[in-house]
Design a protein around this motif. Structure first.
Motif, PDB file in Angstrom:
ATOM      1  N   MET A  12      -1.558   6.378  18.276  1.00 49.65           N
ATOM      2  CA  MET A  12      -0.531   6.359  17.227  1.00 49.65           C
ATOM      3  C   MET A  12      -0.280   7.763  16.682  1.00 49.65           C
ATOM      4  SD  MET A  12      -1.882   2.917  15.334  1.00 49.65           S
ATOM      5  CE  MET A  12      -0.600   2.413  14.230  1.00 49.65           C
ATOM      6  N   ILE A  28     -10.279   0.573  18.959  1.00 46.28           N
ATOM      7  CA  ILE A  28      -9.668   0.957  17.686  1.00 46.28           C
ATOM      8  C   ILE A  28      -9.465   2.467  17.609  1.00 46.28           C
ATOM      9  CG2 ILE A  28     -10.075   1.062  15.186  1.00 46.28           C
ATOM     10  CD1 ILE A  28     -11.224  -1.810  15.508  1.00 46.28           C
ATOM     11  N   PHE A  59     -10.566   7.147   5.345  1.00 48.44           N
ATOM     12  CA  PHE A  59     -11.311   6.452   6.389  1.00 48.44           C
ATOM     13  C   PHE A  59     -10.330   5.744   7.329  1.00 48.44           C
ATOM     14  CE2 PHE A  59     -13.862   7.218   2.698  1.00 48.44           C
ATOM     15  CZ  PHE A  59     -14.977   7.826   3.259  1.00 48.44           C
ATOM     16  N   VAL A  60     -10.887   5.046   8.314  1.00 49.96           N
ATOM     17  CA  VAL A  60     -10.021   4.474   9.346  1.00 49.96           C
ATOM     18  C   VAL A  60      -8.893   3.605   8.768  1.00 49.96           C
ATOM     19  CG1 VAL A  60      -9.955   2.960  11.378  1.00 49.96           C
ATOM     20  CG2 VAL A  60     -11.749   4.673  11.168  1.00 49.96           C
ATOM     21  N   PRO A  61      -9.143   2.727   7.783  1.00 50.95           N
ATOM     22  CA  PRO A  61      -8.023   1.923   7.271  1.00 50.95           C
ATOM     23  C   PRO A  61      -6.866   2.786   6.749  1.00 50.95           C
ATOM     24  CG  PRO A  61     -10.085   0.979   6.536  1.00 50.95           C
ATOM     25  CD  PRO A  61     -10.432   2.305   7.173  1.00 50.95           C
ATOM     26  N   GLU A  62      -7.187   3.865   6.038  1.00 57.20           N
ATOM     27  CA  GLU A  62      -6.124   4.738   5.515  1.00 57.20           C
ATOM     28  C   GLU A  62      -5.397   5.434   6.669  1.00 57.20           C
ATOM     29  OE1 GLU A  62      -9.252   4.745   4.144  1.00 57.20           O
ATOM     30  OE2 GLU A  62      -8.710   3.705   2.298  1.00 57.20           O
ATOM     31  N   PHE A  80       0.832  -1.208   0.000  1.00 60.75           N
ATOM     32  CA  PHE A  80       0.000   0.000   0.000  1.00 60.75           C
ATOM     33  C   PHE A  80       0.861   1.249   0.000  1.00 60.75           C
ATOM     34  CE2 PHE A  80      -2.218  -3.240   2.561  1.00 60.75           C
ATOM     35  CZ  PHE A  80      -3.233  -3.527   1.679  1.00 60.75           C
ATOM     36  N   ALA A  86     -17.205   7.760  19.665  1.00 61.76           N
ATOM     37  CA  ALA A  86     -18.374   8.012  18.803  1.00 61.76           C
ATOM     38  C   ALA A  86     -19.540   8.731  19.481  1.00 61.76           C
ATOM     39  CB  ALA A  86     -18.848   6.701  18.188  1.00 61.76           C
ATOM     40  N   ASN A 128      -6.645   3.390  19.922  1.00 62.05           N
ATOM     41  CA  ASN A 128      -5.334   3.021  19.355  1.00 62.05           C
ATOM     42  C   ASN A 128      -4.897   4.010  18.282  1.00 62.05           C
ATOM     43  OD1 ASN A 128      -5.346   0.760  20.944  1.00 62.05           O
ATOM     44  ND2 ASN A 128      -5.969  -0.656  19.335  1.00 62.05           N
ATOM     45  N   LYS A 170       0.695   3.782  10.923  1.00 58.39           N
ATOM     46  CA  LYS A 170       1.728   2.732  10.942  1.00 58.39           C
ATOM     47  C   LYS A 170       3.008   3.235  10.261  1.00 58.39           C
ATOM     48  CE  LYS A 170       3.097  -1.477  11.689  1.00 58.39           C
ATOM     49  NZ  LYS A 170       3.203  -2.473  10.650  1.00 58.39           N
ATOM     50  N   LEU A 221      -5.068   4.262   9.664  1.00 60.07           N
ATOM     51  CA  LEU A 221      -4.237   3.261  10.351  1.00 60.07           C
ATOM     52  C   LEU A 221      -2.945   3.011   9.580  1.00 60.07           C
ATOM     53  CD1 LEU A 221      -7.006   0.732  11.452  1.00 60.07           C
ATOM     54  CD2 LEU A 221      -5.485   1.975  12.981  1.00 60.07           C
ATOM     55  N   MET A 222      -3.046   2.988   8.254  1.00 59.81           N
ATOM     56  CA  MET A 222      -1.820   2.779   7.458  1.00 59.81           C
ATOM     57  C   MET A 222      -0.885   3.970   7.601  1.00 59.81           C
ATOM     58  SD  MET A 222      -2.917   0.672   4.085  1.00 59.81           S
ATOM     59  CE  MET A 222      -4.393   1.532   3.617  1.00 59.81           C
TER      60      MET A 222
END
Lengths: 235, 221
Positions: free
Chosen positions: B123, B116, B71-74, B23, B190, B119, B80, B76-77
């Motif tokens: 980060m 989540i 969104f959250v996945p992006e 990614f 939330a 976390n 990271k 998180l990446m």
């Protein structure tokens, strides 16, 4: 404990209609804007989950149910639950109540945490979203079984309601779990009322001639800050 | 801005962790935050400058996140990738050459196991140059007090996902105040709002990780 009204079911991941769209919507993606890599990761997780068959769910039907205290609390089999008026109002006309528990199982539940610990929060997050959708689908199945069983007796069922939502405190979980056999469906509680395995749901469903299932309608709810109200508003 | 710093910033924004990371697809096969930071350190670029590039990348993805363009996945990446930068800079923090801006003690309040969001905030705040003590989930008010009391420039961050566990935020805030905790308290999650933060006496509310980091940076030493 009288086991006459207890039913349990087991599932494998592969037999549940877990929806990609529900998962990506829960993650916030608009319908037509899901990146390819998210789709690929979901496919990989789906493949790795096919073999899991330790999903369980079940219910116990109890005859004693009464709404008290200006219809803000429910008394079920002699135990008092401070459900709040939204739930008590929806259940008040029930003649019976089903206490349910359902879990996505130990393996699916722990995969997300393991990945976060293993420094892969991206996959961990996606698995968390899939596991949440999985346990809801398993519970849909359990609820449908209850509906079919009650239909034969000419009875309807309500929506399902869980501690932690609609103002019903999580701390009532201990009383709720005292109404089903210990370790029912492989789910136990921590002292602070959290379910183990983590991806589990519990709650109640009203049963009776005068009750019915309704579409969820946020306008009937007074909780302006509910997580699910936010989701509906952002759509 | 040095070319390497620009690249590090881009890697953080796009979540390109290292060369092996698939990614994002448009940076496949290229060096990521990890390798580029190693190069920057080898070229004696000041760690503060590297950190600045990293923060710019997080700022950019944070803005996209707040506009529903990421969104959250992006996130998180990106977080990271930022952690990969911070790992390379750890020796500078350890030696004292780069000082942490303060201590952020965070956790999900008692009765709630959703972590989540917490976390992610940890980060992002870590990438902002703060030392993190993450107490995990289902954290009692007493544990927050134990971890935060007596610490210098300490901010406590409380997270909750359920409306029914928000009450435990109030208990935690109250206990910290009863114990005369001198730092600030920020809350998020939330169902949480600014009104709720005001009502329970929290010092701040963050509706996304970037907002939390921005608030903390106003308190940095």
């Amino acid at each position: 404990m009288d086991n006459q009204h207890i039913k349990t079911f087991s599932f494998s991941f592969s037999e549940l209609p877990v929806s990609r769209e529900a998962i990506t919507t829960a993650m916030g993606y608009p319908k037509d804007a899901v990146p390819e890599y998210i789709d690929e990761t979901i496919s990989e997780v789906f493949s790795s989950f096919q073999e899991y068959n330790d999903l369980e769910g079940g219910y116990r039907v109890l005859d004693e149910i009464e709404a008290i205290n200006n219809k803000t609390e429910l008394v079920i089999a002699g135990k008092n639950f401070v459900t709040g008026k939204i739930i008590a109002h929806r259940i008040q006309k029930a003649d019976k109540v089903a206490v349910f528990v359902c879990t996505a199982g130990k393996t699916i539940s722990s995969r997300s945490k393991d990945l976060f610990k293993a420094d892969d929060p991206y996959t961990g997050y996606i698995i968390d979203a899939i596991a949440s959708e999985t346990v809801e689908k398993a519970m849909d199945n359990v609820q449908e079984q209850l509906s079919l069983e009650m239909e034969t007796a000419g009875l309807n069922i309500t929506n399902r309601y869980s501690p932690g939502y609609c103002g019903w405190p999580v701390s009532d979980q201990h009383k709720l779990f005292s109404l089903v056999p210990k370790g029912f469906c492989g789910v136990s509680l921590t002292d602070s009322a959290l379910m183990i395995p983590e991806k589990s749901v519990s709650g109640i469903i009203g049963i009776g001639e005068k009750v019915k299932r309704k579409d969820y309608d946020c306008n009937h709810c007074e909780m302006d800050v509910c997580l699910y109200r936010s989701t509906k508003k952002s759509k | 801005m040095h070319e390497l710093i620009k690249k590090i910033s881009e890697c953080v924004e796009k979540g390109k962790i290292n060369a092996a990371s698939p990614f994002p697809p448009d940076l496949k096969g290229q060096d990521g935050a990890d390798e580029l930071t190693k190069q920057a350190v080898a070229e004696k670029i000041a760690p503060e400058e590297i950190l600045e590039g990293c923060m710019e990348g997080m700022q950019n993805i944070g803005e996209k996140f707040s506009k529903n363009l990421a969104f959250v996945p992006e996130m998180l990446m990106s977080a990271k990738a930022m952690t990969a930068v911070m790992d390379q800079l750890k020796p500078f923090f350890d030696s004292g050459e780069v000082k942490a801006k303060g201590l952020f003690v965070t956790g999900t309040v008692a009765g709630d196991l959703h972590d989540i969001g917490k976390n992610l905030v940890s980060m992002v705040v870590k990438g902002g140059g703060w030392e993190i003590v993450d107490l995990g989930v289902d954290v009692s008010p007493e544990k927050f007090v134990e971890a935060a009391m007596g610490k210098t420039n300490c901010v406590v961050g409380l997270s909750a996902l359920l409306t029914t566990t928000m009450g435990n935020m109030e208990k935690t805030v109250q206990l910290l105040k009863d114990k005369n905790f001198e730092g600030k308290i920020i809350i998020g999650g939330a169902p949480v709002t600014q009104d709720f933060a005001d009502k329970i006496g929290a010092d701040a509310y963050g509706d996304n990780p970037q907002a939390a980091r921005d608030y903390l940076n106003t308190l940095a030493v």
